[in-house]
Design an enzyme around this catalytic site. Structure first.
Site, PDB file in Angstrom:
ATOM      1  N   SER A   1      -9.856  29.823 -36.077  1.00 17.36           N
ATOM      2  CA  SER A   1      -9.715  28.556 -35.116  1.00 17.36           C
ATOM      3  C   SER A   1     -10.792  28.711 -33.887  1.00 17.36           C
ATOM      4  CB  SER A   1      -8.212  28.306 -34.461  1.00 17.36           C
ATOM      5  OG  SER A   1      -8.480  27.443 -33.496  1.00 17.36           O
TER       6      SER A   1
ATOM      7  N   TYR B   1      -0.509  31.285 -30.427  1.00 11.88           N
ATOM      8  CA  TYR B   1      -1.301  30.683 -31.345  1.00 11.88           C
ATOM      9  C   TYR B   1      -2.866  31.283 -31.131  1.00 11.88           C
ATOM     10  CZ  TYR B   1      -4.195  27.461 -34.390  1.00 11.88           C
ATOM     11  OH  TYR B   1      -4.816  26.853 -35.306  1.00 11.88           O
TER      12      TYR B   1
HETATM   13  P1  NAD Z   1      -1.204  22.747 -42.592  1.00 13.39           P
HETATM   14  O1  NAD Z   1      -0.071  22.781 -41.775  1.00 13.39           O
HETATM   15  O2  NAD Z   1      -1.492  21.829 -43.574  1.00 13.39           O
HETATM   16  O3  NAD Z   1      -1.429  24.268 -43.320  1.00 13.39           O
HETATM   17  C1  NAD Z   1      -0.666  25.213 -43.014  1.00 13.39           C
HETATM   18  C2  NAD Z   1      -0.207  25.848 -44.357  1.00 13.39           C
HETATM   19  O4  NAD Z   1       0.460  27.192 -44.151  1.00 13.39           O
HETATM   20  C3  NAD Z   1       0.919  25.148 -45.060  1.00 13.39           C
HETATM   21  O5  NAD Z   1       0.673  24.780 -46.484  1.00 13.39           O
HETATM   22  C4  NAD Z   1       2.107  25.769 -44.801  1.00 13.39           C
HETATM   23  O6  NAD Z   1       3.019  25.512 -45.940  1.00 13.39           O
HETATM   24  C5  NAD Z   1       1.752  27.021 -44.955  1.00 13.39           C
HETATM   25  N1  NAD Z   1       2.602  28.149 -44.470  1.00 13.39           N
HETATM   26  C6  NAD Z   1       3.452  27.956 -43.270  1.00 13.39           C
HETATM   27  N2  NAD Z   1       4.230  29.080 -43.063  1.00 13.39           N
HETATM   28  C7  NAD Z   1       3.804  29.823 -44.296  1.00 13.39           C
HETATM   29  C8  NAD Z   1       4.651  31.198 -44.506  1.00 13.39           C
HETATM   30  N3  NAD Z   1       5.452  31.740 -44.010  1.00 13.39           N
HETATM   31  N4  NAD Z   1       4.035  31.577 -45.827  1.00 13.39           N
HETATM   32  C9  NAD Z   1       3.277  30.940 -46.729  1.00 13.39           C
HETATM   33  N5  NAD Z   1       2.434  29.694 -46.245  1.00 13.39           N
HETATM   34  C10 NAD Z   1       2.851  29.103 -45.158  1.00 13.39           C
HETATM   35  O7  NAD Z   1      -2.468  22.748 -41.561  1.00 13.39           O
HETATM   36  P2  NAD Z   1      -4.031  23.341 -41.739  1.00 13.39           P
HETATM   37  O8  NAD Z   1      -4.588  22.587 -40.897  1.00 13.39           O
HETATM   38  O9  NAD Z   1      -4.419  22.984 -43.060  1.00 13.39           O
HETATM   39  O10 NAD Z   1      -3.915  24.693 -41.423  1.00 13.39           O
HETATM   40  C11 NAD Z   1      -4.414  25.867 -41.988  1.00 13.39           C
HETATM   41  C12 NAD Z   1      -5.178  26.979 -41.175  1.00 13.39           C
HETATM   42  O11 NAD Z   1      -6.228  26.181 -40.636  1.00 13.39           O
HETATM   43  C13 NAD Z   1      -4.149  27.432 -40.166  1.00 13.39           C
HETATM   44  O12 NAD Z   1      -4.281  28.858 -40.094  1.00 13.39           O
HETATM   45  C14 NAD Z   1      -4.600  26.620 -39.082  1.00 13.39           C
HETATM   46  O13 NAD Z   1      -4.252  27.505 -37.680  1.00 13.39           O
HETATM   47  C15 NAD Z   1      -6.223  26.632 -39.179  1.00 13.39           C
HETATM   48  N6  NAD Z   1      -6.854  25.715 -38.242  1.00 13.39           N
HETATM   49  C16 NAD Z   1      -6.366  24.376 -38.406  1.00 13.39           C
HETATM   50  C17 NAD Z   1      -6.870  23.394 -37.575  1.00 13.39           C
HETATM   51  C18 NAD Z   1      -7.023  21.776 -37.803  1.00 13.39           C
HETATM   52  O14 NAD Z   1      -7.575  21.099 -36.969  1.00 13.39           O
HETATM   53  N7  NAD Z   1      -6.408  21.397 -38.794  1.00 13.39           N
HETATM   54  C19 NAD Z   1      -7.900  23.808 -36.643  1.00 13.39           C
HETATM   55  C20 NAD Z   1      -8.156  25.233 -36.406  1.00 13.39           C
HETATM   56  C21 NAD Z   1      -7.448  26.022 -37.393  1.00 13.39           C
END
Ligand code: NAD
Length: 255
Positions: free
Chosen positions: A143, A156
């Site tokens: 992130s 986080y």
């Molecule tokens: P999202 O919530 O769609 O994805 C998170 C995924 O993790 C989901 O599919 C969820 O089911 C899975 N998950 C949660 N707990 C779990 C577990 N115990 N075991 C297995 N899977 C599990 O959101 P996203 O934005 O696609 O997030 C994906 C990654 O990107 C994360 O690490 C997040 O921190 C990072 N991220 C996202 C953003 C953003 O703006 N969307 C920004 C920076 C970083």
């Protein structure tokens, strides 16, 4: 095709960024292990997703905050496809809470998934890659908060900062095995993790003020960089973080 016949595990791969990466890798010819967490409905969702792929794929239920589940998933990938080439540590959660109120339970929950899980999967994946004779790619979805603070999201930010050093250390230590290790640091991407912000016009407007590019990013834009880092074209790329943030981290002082 950038990833023809490569075998990839992607955690949290049925939504948001993880799904976009799984879809893109499959379209680039990879055999993908689509990890999903234990939750009603997730199994069907994952099965439908992999049915749309033209390559062989495996949907695998595993809580990737637990070593035993992660090791079973790596074993299943190798049993199904005979090898492992790419690991994408994508699954992650965030909890909004002022630092003075964060409980131990909340801290451990975030750390277990965002930091411990990637340690375990990187280790289990790298052990497999080394046993195959070396070569491989580890990609962490960290992130912008691996670097910039975010008040009220201390666990986080600490987990993502930890992933930054995990990546840098592994890049050096695993280079001799030709395993590259890199991070992708998304800014604000339109996915379920940002649902509350996206549903609130004021919060959306506040977020957009911080983004020079003037819009949220798309999961597919993160997947493009992941496809490059996972490919042979990125042979000499290791030990770095790739920001995909529309300029978010380059904010200027406005007063
Ligand atoms: P999202 O919530 O769609 O994805 C998170 C995924 O993790 C989901 O599919 C969820 O089911 C899975 N998950 C949660 N707990 C779990 C577990 N115990 N075991 C297995 N899977 C599990 O959101 P996203 O934005 O696609 O997030 C994906 C990654 O990107 C994360 O690490 C997040 O921190 C990072 N991220 C996202 C953003 C953003 O703006 N969307 C920004 C920076 C970083």
């Amino acid at each position: 095709m950038k990833l023809k016949d490569k075998v990839a595990i992607i955690t949290g791969a049925t939504s948001g960024i993880g799904k976009a990466i799984a879809d893109r890798f499959a379209s680039e010819g990879a055999h993908v292990v689509v990890n999903y967490r234990p939750k009603p409905g997730n199994s069907e969702k994952a099965s439908q997703q992999i049915a749309s792929y033209s390559t062989r794929a495996l949907a695998f239920e595993a809580d990737v905050s637990e070593r035993a589940s992660i090791e079973k998933m790596v074993a299943a990938a190798v049993s199904e496809f005979g090898r492992l080439d790419i690991v994408v540590n994508n699954a992650g959660i965030e909890i909004e809470r002022p630092f003075l109120e964060v409980s131990d339970e909340e801290w451990h929950k975030v750390m277990a998934l965002n930091f411990y899980g990637p340690f375990v999967l990187s280790q289990a994946g790298a052990r497999q890659m080394v046993s195959q004779g070396g070569g491989g790619k580890i990609i962490n979805i960290s992130s912008v908060h691996e670097d910039i603070p975010f008040p009220n999201y201390t666990p986080y930010c600490a987990s993502k900062g930890g992933i930054r050093m995990l990546m840098r250390n592994l890049a050096v230590e695993l280079a001799r095995y030709k395993i590259s290790v890199n991070n992708i640091a998304p800014g604000a991407i339109a996915t379920p993790i940002n649902q509350q912000v996206l549903e609130d016009p004021q919060k959306t407007a506040n977020a957009l003020e911080e983004i020079p590019w003037g819009r949220f990013g798309r999961p597919e834009e993160v997947a493009s960089v992941a496809a490059f880092l996972a490919s042979d074209e990125a042979e000499y790329v290791t030990g770095s973080t790739y920001y995909i943030d529309g300029g978010l981290t380059q904010q200027v002082t406005k007063y």
